[in-house]
Design a protein around this motif. Structure first.
Motif, PDB file in Angstrom:
ATOM      1  N   VAL A 259      -6.215   6.815 -39.655  1.00  0.00           N
ATOM      2  CA  VAL A 259      -7.240   6.208 -38.802  1.00  0.00           C
ATOM      3  C   VAL A 259      -6.762   6.229 -37.357  1.00  0.00           C
ATOM      4  O   VAL A 259      -5.616   5.870 -37.063  1.00  0.00           O
ATOM      5  CB  VAL A 259      -7.512   4.748 -39.239  1.00  0.00           C
ATOM      6  CG1 VAL A 259      -8.460   4.057 -38.262  1.00  0.00           C
ATOM      7  CG2 VAL A 259      -8.079   4.706 -40.648  1.00  0.00           C
ATOM      8  N   ARG A 260      -7.649   6.676 -36.485  1.00  0.00           N
ATOM      9  CA  ARG A 260      -7.334   6.655 -35.056  1.00  0.00           C
ATOM     10  C   ARG A 260      -8.046   5.462 -34.428  1.00  0.00           C
ATOM     11  O   ARG A 260      -9.253   5.304 -34.577  1.00  0.00           O
ATOM     12  CB  ARG A 260      -7.761   7.957 -34.387  1.00  0.00           C
ATOM     13  CG  ARG A 260      -7.588   7.967 -32.863  1.00  0.00           C
ATOM     14  CD  ARG A 260      -7.315   9.332 -32.311  1.00  0.00           C
ATOM     15  NE  ARG A 260      -5.998   9.802 -32.638  1.00  0.00           N
ATOM     16  CZ  ARG A 260      -4.890   9.539 -31.921  1.00  0.00           C
ATOM     17  NH1 ARG A 260      -4.952   8.825 -30.826  1.00  0.00           N
ATOM     18  NH2 ARG A 260      -3.728  10.007 -32.289  1.00  0.00           N
ATOM     19  N   ALA A 261      -7.262   4.625 -33.748  1.00  0.00           N
ATOM     20  CA  ALA A 261      -7.825   3.450 -33.072  1.00  0.00           C
ATOM     21  C   ALA A 261      -7.324   3.493 -31.637  1.00  0.00           C
ATOM     22  O   ALA A 261      -6.166   3.174 -31.376  1.00  0.00           O
ATOM     23  CB  ALA A 261      -7.375   2.178 -33.769  1.00  0.00           C
ATOM     24  N   GLY A 262      -8.182   3.944 -30.736  1.00  0.00           N
ATOM     25  CA  GLY A 262      -7.770   4.107 -29.342  1.00  0.00           C
ATOM     26  C   GLY A 262      -6.678   5.168 -29.248  1.00  0.00           C
ATOM     27  O   GLY A 262      -6.849   6.288 -29.732  1.00  0.00           O
ATOM     28  N   GLU A 263      -5.546   4.807 -28.686  1.00  0.00           N
ATOM     29  CA  GLU A 263      -4.439   5.754 -28.518  1.00  0.00           C
ATOM     30  C   GLU A 263      -3.567   5.858 -29.754  1.00  0.00           C
ATOM     31  O   GLU A 263      -2.699   6.722 -29.837  1.00  0.00           O
ATOM     32  CB  GLU A 263      -3.538   5.298 -27.346  1.00  0.00           C
ATOM     33  CG  GLU A 263      -4.215   5.216 -26.004  1.00  0.00           C
ATOM     34  CD  GLU A 263      -4.697   6.582 -25.546  1.00  0.00           C
ATOM     35  OE1 GLU A 263      -3.848   7.471 -25.346  1.00  0.00           O
ATOM     36  OE2 GLU A 263      -5.930   6.760 -25.416  1.00  0.00           O
ATOM     37  N   LYS A 264      -3.752   4.909 -30.682  1.00  0.00           N
ATOM     38  CA  LYS A 264      -2.842   4.822 -31.814  1.00  0.00           C
ATOM     39  C   LYS A 264      -3.426   5.424 -33.079  1.00  0.00           C
ATOM     40  O   LYS A 264      -4.629   5.388 -33.302  1.00  0.00           O
ATOM     41  CB  LYS A 264      -2.494   3.360 -32.084  1.00  0.00           C
ATOM     42  CG  LYS A 264      -1.620   2.722 -31.024  1.00  0.00           C
ATOM     43  CD  LYS A 264      -1.499   1.235 -31.199  1.00  0.00           C
ATOM     44  CE  LYS A 264      -0.773   0.848 -32.471  1.00  0.00           C
ATOM     45  NZ  LYS A 264      -0.587  -0.630 -32.541  1.00  0.00           N
TER      46      LYS A 264
END
Lengths: 78, 78, 78, 78, 78
Positions: free
Chosen positions: C27-32
Protein backbone atom coordinates in the motif's frame (compact mmCIF):
# COMPACT_ATOMS: atom_id res chain seq x y z
CA UNK A 1 11.63 8.45 26.55
CA UNK A 2 12.09 11.97 25.35
CA UNK A 3 12.93 15.18 27.16
CA UNK A 4 10.81 18.28 26.64
CA UNK A 5 9.65 21.49 28.24
CA UNK A 6 6.12 22.10 29.51
CA UNK A 7 4.64 25.00 27.57
CA UNK A 8 1.06 25.12 28.86
CA UNK A 9 -2.18 23.41 29.69
CA UNK A 10 -4.93 21.91 27.59
CA UNK A 11 -8.58 21.85 28.58
CA UNK A 12 -11.27 19.65 27.07
CA UNK A 13 -14.68 19.66 28.70
CA UNK A 14 -16.10 17.07 26.33
CA UNK A 15 -13.87 13.99 26.50
CA UNK A 16 -13.76 10.24 27.09
CA UNK A 17 -15.33 9.52 30.47
CA UNK A 18 -12.14 7.79 31.64
CA UNK A 19 -10.24 11.07 31.27
CA UNK A 20 -12.34 13.03 33.80
CA UNK A 21 -10.05 14.72 36.29
CA UNK A 22 -6.89 13.96 34.30
CA UNK A 23 -4.58 16.96 33.86
CA UNK A 24 -3.09 17.50 30.41
CA UNK A 25 0.04 19.51 29.69
CA UNK A 26 1.50 20.55 26.37
CA UNK A 27 5.16 19.62 26.00
CA UNK A 28 7.57 20.85 23.38
CA UNK A 29 10.34 18.42 22.45
CA UNK A 30 12.57 19.79 19.71
CA UNK A 31 10.35 20.57 16.71
CA UNK A 32 7.43 18.56 18.00
CA UNK A 33 4.65 19.44 20.40
CA UNK A 34 2.59 16.81 22.16
CA UNK A 35 -0.09 16.65 24.82
CA UNK A 36 0.78 14.56 27.86
CA UNK A 37 -1.09 13.23 30.84
CA UNK A 38 0.67 14.68 33.87
CA UNK A 39 1.59 11.94 36.34
CA UNK A 40 4.05 13.85 38.54
CA UNK A 41 2.62 17.34 39.15
CA UNK A 42 4.72 19.20 36.57
CA UNK A 43 4.25 22.89 35.76
CA UNK A 44 4.93 25.31 32.96
CA UNK A 45 8.63 25.70 32.24
CA UNK A 46 9.62 22.37 33.79
CA UNK A 47 11.97 20.14 31.83
CA UNK A 48 10.25 16.78 31.87
CA UNK A 49 10.71 13.15 30.90
CA UNK A 50 7.90 11.88 28.67
CA UNK A 51 7.02 8.23 28.08
CA UNK A 52 4.85 7.31 25.12
CA UNK A 53 2.66 4.43 24.00
CA UNK A 54 1.56 1.79 26.48
CA UNK A 55 4.04 3.24 28.99
CA UNK A 56 1.69 6.20 29.42
CA UNK A 57 -1.01 3.90 30.68
CA UNK A 58 1.44 2.19 33.01
CA UNK A 59 2.30 5.66 34.34
CA UNK A 60 -1.36 6.54 34.79
CA UNK A 61 -1.86 3.34 36.75
CA UNK A 62 -5.09 2.58 34.95
CA UNK A 63 -6.39 1.90 31.45
CA UNK A 64 -7.17 5.39 30.24
CA UNK A 65 -6.94 6.49 26.59
CA UNK A 66 -3.60 8.32 26.70
CA UNK A 67 -0.46 7.70 24.63
CA UNK A 68 1.96 10.11 26.32
CA UNK A 69 2.64 10.85 29.97
CA UNK A 70 5.04 12.96 31.99
CA UNK A 71 6.85 10.45 34.21
CA UNK A 72 9.57 12.64 35.72
CA UNK A 73 10.87 16.17 36.20
CA UNK A 74 14.46 16.32 34.98
CA UNK A 75 17.07 17.62 37.45
CA UNK A 76 20.15 17.31 35.26
CA UNK A 77 21.24 15.70 32.04
CA UNK A 78 24.98 15.12 31.64
CA UNK B 1 -1.65 12.88 22.28
CA UNK B 2 -1.77 15.31 19.43
CA UNK B 3 -4.09 18.18 18.67
CA UNK B 4 -5.73 18.45 15.25
CA UNK B 5 -8.73 19.77 13.40
CA UNK B 6 -11.53 17.59 12.02
CA UNK B 7 -11.64 18.06 8.25
CA UNK B 8 -14.28 15.56 7.19
CA UNK B 9 -15.73 12.07 7.29
CA UNK B 10 -14.63 8.77 5.82
CA UNK B 11 -17.01 6.04 4.67
CA UNK B 12 -16.11 2.43 4.06
CA UNK B 13 -18.93 -0.01 3.33
CA UNK B 14 -16.61 -2.99 3.12
CA UNK B 15 -14.66 -3.20 6.36
CA UNK B 16 -13.69 -5.41 9.28
CA UNK B 17 -16.89 -6.68 10.93
CA UNK B 18 -15.83 -5.19 14.27
CA UNK B 19 -15.92 -1.71 12.72
CA UNK B 20 -19.63 -1.79 11.80
CA UNK B 21 -21.32 1.33 13.12
CA UNK B 22 -18.04 3.03 14.03
CA UNK B 23 -17.81 6.66 12.85
CA UNK B 24 -14.52 7.74 11.27
CA UNK B 25 -13.32 11.32 10.99
CA UNK B 26 -10.36 12.71 9.12
CA UNK B 27 -8.13 14.89 11.29
CA UNK B 28 -5.39 17.21 10.13
CA UNK B 29 -2.54 17.69 12.60
CA UNK B 30 0.17 19.94 11.21
CA UNK B 31 1.39 18.40 7.94
CA UNK B 32 -0.18 15.04 8.64
CA UNK B 33 -3.69 13.74 8.06
CA UNK B 34 -5.03 10.69 9.85
CA UNK B 35 -8.31 8.85 10.15
CA UNK B 36 -9.67 8.55 13.69
CA UNK B 37 -12.43 6.62 15.36
CA UNK B 38 -14.71 9.24 16.89
CA UNK B 39 -15.32 8.50 20.57
CA UNK B 40 -16.77 11.85 21.67
CA UNK B 41 -19.18 13.02 18.95
CA UNK B 42 -16.85 15.51 17.25
CA UNK B 43 -17.76 17.38 14.08
CA UNK B 44 -16.06 19.11 11.18
CA UNK B 45 -14.02 22.10 12.27
CA UNK B 46 -13.64 20.95 15.88
CA UNK B 47 -10.19 21.10 17.42
CA UNK B 48 -9.71 17.67 18.93
CA UNK B 49 -7.38 15.62 21.06
CA UNK B 50 -6.26 12.42 19.36
CA UNK B 51 -4.81 9.37 21.09
CA UNK B 52 -2.96 6.78 19.03
CA UNK B 53 -1.93 3.14 19.34
CA UNK B 54 -3.45 0.92 21.99
CA UNK B 55 -4.99 4.03 23.57
CA UNK B 56 -7.45 4.16 20.68
CA UNK B 57 -8.81 0.76 21.67
CA UNK B 58 -9.03 1.84 25.30
CA UNK B 59 -11.04 4.85 24.08
CA UNK B 60 -13.32 2.64 21.99
CA UNK B 61 -13.95 0.48 25.01
CA UNK B 62 -13.58 -2.69 22.99
CA UNK B 63 -11.01 -4.53 20.90
CA UNK B 64 -11.64 -3.06 17.47
CA UNK B 65 -8.94 -2.60 14.80
CA UNK B 66 -8.28 1.11 15.20
CA UNK B 67 -5.00 2.89 15.97
CA UNK B 68 -6.23 6.47 16.43
CA UNK B 69 -9.23 7.88 18.28
CA UNK B 70 -10.63 11.29 19.11
CA UNK B 71 -10.75 11.35 22.91
CA UNK B 72 -11.63 14.99 23.56
CA UNK B 73 -12.78 18.27 22.03
CA UNK B 74 -10.29 20.98 22.95
CA UNK B 75 -11.70 24.09 24.68
CA UNK B 76 -8.45 26.00 25.15
CA UNK B 77 -4.72 25.46 24.96
CA UNK B 78 -2.58 27.91 26.89
CA UNK C 1 -5.50 4.97 10.59
CA UNK C 2 -4.12 6.07 7.28
CA UNK C 3 -5.56 6.02 3.79
CA UNK C 4 -3.55 4.55 0.93
CA UNK C 5 -3.82 2.86 -2.43
CA UNK C 6 -3.06 -0.82 -3.04
CA UNK C 7 -0.20 -1.04 -5.53
CA UNK C 8 0.46 -4.79 -5.66
CA UNK C 9 1.06 -8.07 -3.93
CA UNK C 10 3.97 -9.48 -1.98
CA UNK C 11 4.90 -13.15 -1.89
CA UNK C 12 7.15 -14.82 0.65
CA UNK C 13 7.43 -18.59 0.57
CA UNK C 14 9.72 -18.72 3.59
CA UNK C 15 7.96 -17.00 6.47
CA UNK C 16 6.79 -17.31 10.06
CA UNK C 17 4.55 -20.37 10.31
CA UNK C 18 1.71 -18.22 11.67
CA UNK C 19 1.63 -16.28 8.39
CA UNK C 20 0.82 -19.29 6.17
CA UNK C 21 -2.15 -18.46 3.97
CA UNK C 22 -2.13 -14.77 4.88
CA UNK C 23 -2.39 -12.43 1.87
CA UNK C 24 -0.08 -9.41 1.82
CA UNK C 25 -0.67 -6.28 -0.20
CA UNK C 26 1.64 -3.33 -0.78
CA UNK C 27 0.00 0.00 0.00
CA UNK C 28 1.27 3.43 -0.92
CA UNK C 29 0.29 6.20 1.49
CA UNK C 30 1.76 9.53 0.45
CA UNK C 31 5.54 9.11 0.29
CA UNK C 32 5.54 5.87 2.22
CA UNK C 33 5.00 2.31 1.11
CA UNK C 34 4.08 -0.44 3.52
CA UNK C 35 3.10 -4.08 3.40
CA UNK C 36 -0.29 -4.90 4.93
CA UNK C 37 -2.12 -8.04 5.85
CA UNK C 38 -5.35 -7.96 3.85
CA UNK C 39 -8.36 -8.48 6.09
CA UNK C 40 -11.15 -7.35 3.74
CA UNK C 41 -10.38 -8.77 0.29
CA UNK C 42 -8.90 -5.61 -1.25
CA UNK C 43 -7.37 -5.48 -4.72
CA UNK C 44 -4.90 -3.45 -6.70
CA UNK C 45 -6.03 0.14 -7.17
CA UNK C 46 -8.41 0.12 -4.19
CA UNK C 47 -8.25 3.05 -1.79
CA UNK C 48 -7.99 1.43 1.61
CA UNK C 49 -7.99 2.18 5.31
CA UNK C 50 -4.90 0.81 7.07
CA UNK C 51 -4.58 0.20 10.80
CA UNK C 52 -1.14 -0.25 12.30
CA UNK C 53 0.41 -1.71 15.43
CA UNK C 54 -1.61 -3.98 17.69
CA UNK C 55 -4.73 -3.01 15.72
CA UNK C 56 -3.44 -5.16 12.86
CA UNK C 57 -3.58 -8.22 15.07
CA UNK C 58 -7.06 -7.30 16.25
CA UNK C 59 -8.05 -7.08 12.57
CA UNK C 60 -6.49 -10.46 11.81
CA UNK C 61 -8.44 -11.98 14.67
CA UNK C 62 -5.44 -13.92 15.88
CA UNK C 63 -1.93 -13.34 17.19
CA UNK C 64 0.08 -13.29 13.99
CA UNK C 65 3.27 -11.26 13.48
CA UNK C 66 1.83 -8.35 11.48
CA UNK C 67 1.96 -4.63 12.27
CA UNK C 68 -0.28 -3.26 9.50
CA UNK C 69 -3.62 -4.44 8.14
CA UNK C 70 -6.17 -3.29 5.61
CA UNK C 71 -9.37 -2.89 7.63
CA UNK C 72 -11.62 -1.18 5.09
CA UNK C 73 -12.10 -0.20 1.47
CA UNK C 74 -12.79 3.52 1.31
CA UNK C 75 -15.97 4.62 -0.48
CA UNK C 76 -15.66 8.36 0.00
CA UNK C 77 -13.70 10.86 2.03
CA UNK C 78 -15.28 14.27 2.44
CA UNK D 1 16.00 -2.18 17.47
CA UNK D 2 18.32 0.69 16.85
CA UNK D 3 22.01 1.17 17.54
CA UNK D 4 23.22 4.27 19.35
CA UNK D 5 25.95 5.63 21.57
CA UNK D 6 25.51 6.46 25.25
CA UNK D 7 26.17 10.16 25.72
CA UNK D 8 25.34 10.68 29.40
CA UNK D 9 23.01 10.25 32.34
CA UNK D 10 19.68 11.76 33.24
CA UNK D 11 18.54 12.41 36.79
CA UNK D 12 14.99 13.05 37.90
CA UNK D 13 14.30 13.20 41.62
CA UNK D 14 10.57 13.69 41.16
CA UNK D 15 9.24 10.83 39.08
CA UNK D 16 6.70 8.02 38.87
CA UNK D 17 7.09 5.83 41.96
CA UNK D 18 7.68 2.77 39.78
CA UNK D 19 10.83 4.39 38.41
CA UNK D 20 12.64 4.68 41.76
CA UNK D 21 16.11 3.19 41.46
CA UNK D 22 15.93 2.90 37.68
CA UNK D 23 19.04 4.23 35.87
CA UNK D 24 18.45 6.37 32.79
CA UNK D 25 20.99 6.96 30.05
CA UNK D 26 20.83 9.35 27.13
CA UNK D 27 21.52 7.65 23.80
CA UNK D 28 22.25 9.32 20.50
CA UNK D 29 21.13 7.38 17.42
CA UNK D 30 21.84 9.29 14.22
CA UNK D 31 20.07 12.64 14.46
CA UNK D 32 17.88 11.58 17.36
CA UNK D 33 18.50 11.53 21.08
CA UNK D 34 16.42 9.44 23.44
CA UNK D 35 16.41 8.53 27.11
CA UNK D 36 16.63 4.82 27.85
CA UNK D 37 16.23 2.65 30.89
CA UNK D 38 19.54 0.84 31.30
CA UNK D 39 19.02 -2.91 31.60
CA UNK D 40 22.58 -4.12 31.01
CA UNK D 41 24.91 -1.80 32.93
CA UNK D 42 26.02 0.34 30.00
CA UNK D 43 28.28 3.39 30.37
CA UNK D 44 29.10 6.58 28.53
CA UNK D 45 30.63 5.94 25.12
CA UNK D 46 29.25 2.42 24.78
CA UNK D 47 27.61 1.48 21.49
CA UNK D 48 24.31 -0.03 22.54
CA UNK D 49 21.26 -1.83 21.20
CA UNK D 50 18.02 -0.07 22.12
CA UNK D 51 14.56 -1.64 22.09
CA UNK D 52 11.52 0.60 22.13
CA UNK D 53 7.83 0.35 22.98
CA UNK D 54 6.51 -2.59 24.95
CA UNK D 55 9.88 -4.30 24.47
CA UNK D 56 11.36 -1.85 26.98
CA UNK D 57 9.02 -3.17 29.65
CA UNK D 58 9.88 -6.75 28.72
CA UNK D 59 13.55 -5.77 29.16
CA UNK D 60 12.87 -4.16 32.53
CA UNK D 61 11.12 -7.33 33.65
CA UNK D 62 8.31 -5.38 35.23
CA UNK D 63 5.55 -2.96 34.26
CA UNK D 64 7.31 0.38 34.64
CA UNK D 65 6.52 3.46 32.54
CA UNK D 66 9.41 3.31 30.07
CA UNK D 67 9.31 3.16 26.28
CA UNK D 68 12.99 2.63 25.49
CA UNK D 69 15.60 0.35 27.05
CA UNK D 70 19.20 -0.58 26.46
CA UNK D 71 19.11 -4.35 25.90
CA UNK D 72 22.68 -5.01 24.76
CA UNK D 73 26.18 -3.60 24.38
CA UNK D 74 27.26 -4.00 20.77
CA UNK D 75 30.56 -5.83 20.14
CA UNK D 76 30.59 -5.69 16.36
CA UNK D 77 28.32 -4.90 13.48
CA UNK D 78 29.30 -6.40 10.13
CA UNK E 1 5.38 -4.33 7.61
CA UNK E 2 8.30 -2.95 5.68
CA UNK E 3 10.58 -4.49 3.09
CA UNK E 4 14.34 -4.22 3.45
CA UNK E 5 17.61 -5.88 2.61
CA UNK E 6 19.81 -7.69 5.13
CA UNK E 7 23.16 -5.92 5.26
CA UNK E 8 24.95 -7.80 8.04
CA UNK E 9 25.01 -9.21 11.54
CA UNK E 10 25.18 -7.63 14.96
CA UNK E 11 26.88 -9.22 17.95
CA UNK E 12 26.36 -8.26 21.56
CA UNK E 13 27.96 -10.44 24.23
CA UNK E 14 26.50 -8.43 27.10
CA UNK E 15 22.75 -8.33 26.68
CA UNK E 16 19.41 -9.02 28.34
CA UNK E 17 19.36 -12.64 29.49
CA UNK E 18 16.24 -13.31 27.44
CA UNK E 19 18.18 -12.53 24.25
CA UNK E 20 20.77 -15.30 24.68
CA UNK E 21 20.99 -17.32 21.47
CA UNK E 22 18.89 -14.86 19.49
CA UNK E 23 20.37 -13.93 16.08
CA UNK E 24 20.30 -10.27 15.10
CA UNK E 25 20.54 -8.97 11.56
CA UNK E 26 20.91 -5.42 10.34
CA UNK E 27 18.33 -4.48 7.72
CA UNK E 28 18.35 -1.44 5.48
CA UNK E 29 14.92 -0.17 4.47
CA UNK E 30 15.15 2.95 2.33
CA UNK E 31 17.08 5.56 4.31
CA UNK E 32 16.71 3.74 7.60
CA UNK E 33 18.71 0.95 9.14
CA UNK E 34 17.34 -1.20 11.93
CA UNK E 35 18.38 -4.27 13.87
CA UNK E 36 15.97 -7.20 13.66
CA UNK E 37 15.58 -10.49 15.44
CA UNK E 38 15.82 -13.15 12.74
CA UNK E 39 12.86 -15.53 12.90
CA UNK E 40 13.18 -17.22 9.50
CA UNK E 41 16.90 -17.92 8.91
CA UNK E 42 17.60 -14.97 6.61
CA UNK E 43 21.07 -14.14 5.32
CA UNK E 44 23.02 -11.19 3.99
CA UNK E 45 21.56 -9.85 0.76
CA UNK E 46 18.10 -11.32 1.31
CA UNK E 47 15.11 -9.07 0.72
CA UNK E 48 13.03 -9.51 3.83
CA UNK E 49 9.71 -8.60 5.39
CA UNK E 50 10.10 -6.90 8.77
CA UNK E 51 7.39 -6.59 11.41
CA UNK E 52 7.82 -4.07 14.21
CA UNK E 53 6.44 -3.44 17.68
CA UNK E 54 4.56 -6.15 19.51
CA UNK E 55 4.47 -8.16 16.28
CA UNK E 56 8.18 -8.86 16.75
CA UNK E 57 7.44 -10.66 20.00
CA UNK E 58 4.63 -12.60 18.37
CA UNK E 59 7.15 -13.64 15.70
CA UNK E 60 9.69 -14.67 18.33
CA UNK E 61 7.04 -16.79 20.01
CA UNK E 62 8.08 -15.58 23.45
CA UNK E 63 8.30 -12.38 25.45
CA UNK E 64 11.79 -11.18 24.59
CA UNK E 65 12.82 -7.51 24.44
CA UNK E 66 12.77 -7.00 20.67
CA UNK E 67 10.79 -4.47 18.63
CA UNK E 68 11.60 -5.64 15.09
CA UNK E 69 11.72 -9.10 13.56
CA UNK E 70 12.27 -10.61 10.15
CA UNK E 71 9.08 -12.60 9.48
CA UNK E 72 9.57 -13.54 5.83
CA UNK E 73 11.98 -13.70 2.92
CA UNK E 74 10.42 -11.91 -0.05
CA UNK E 75 10.13 -13.85 -3.30
CA UNK E 76 8.47 -11.20 -5.43
CA UNK E 77 6.71 -7.89 -5.06
CA UNK E 78 4.40 -6.90 -7.90
Amino acid sequence: MIVGVVTGNLWATKKSAALLGQAFLTVRAGEKSLVCADCVGAGEGDTVLVATGGAARVAAGREIPVDAAIVGIVDTES
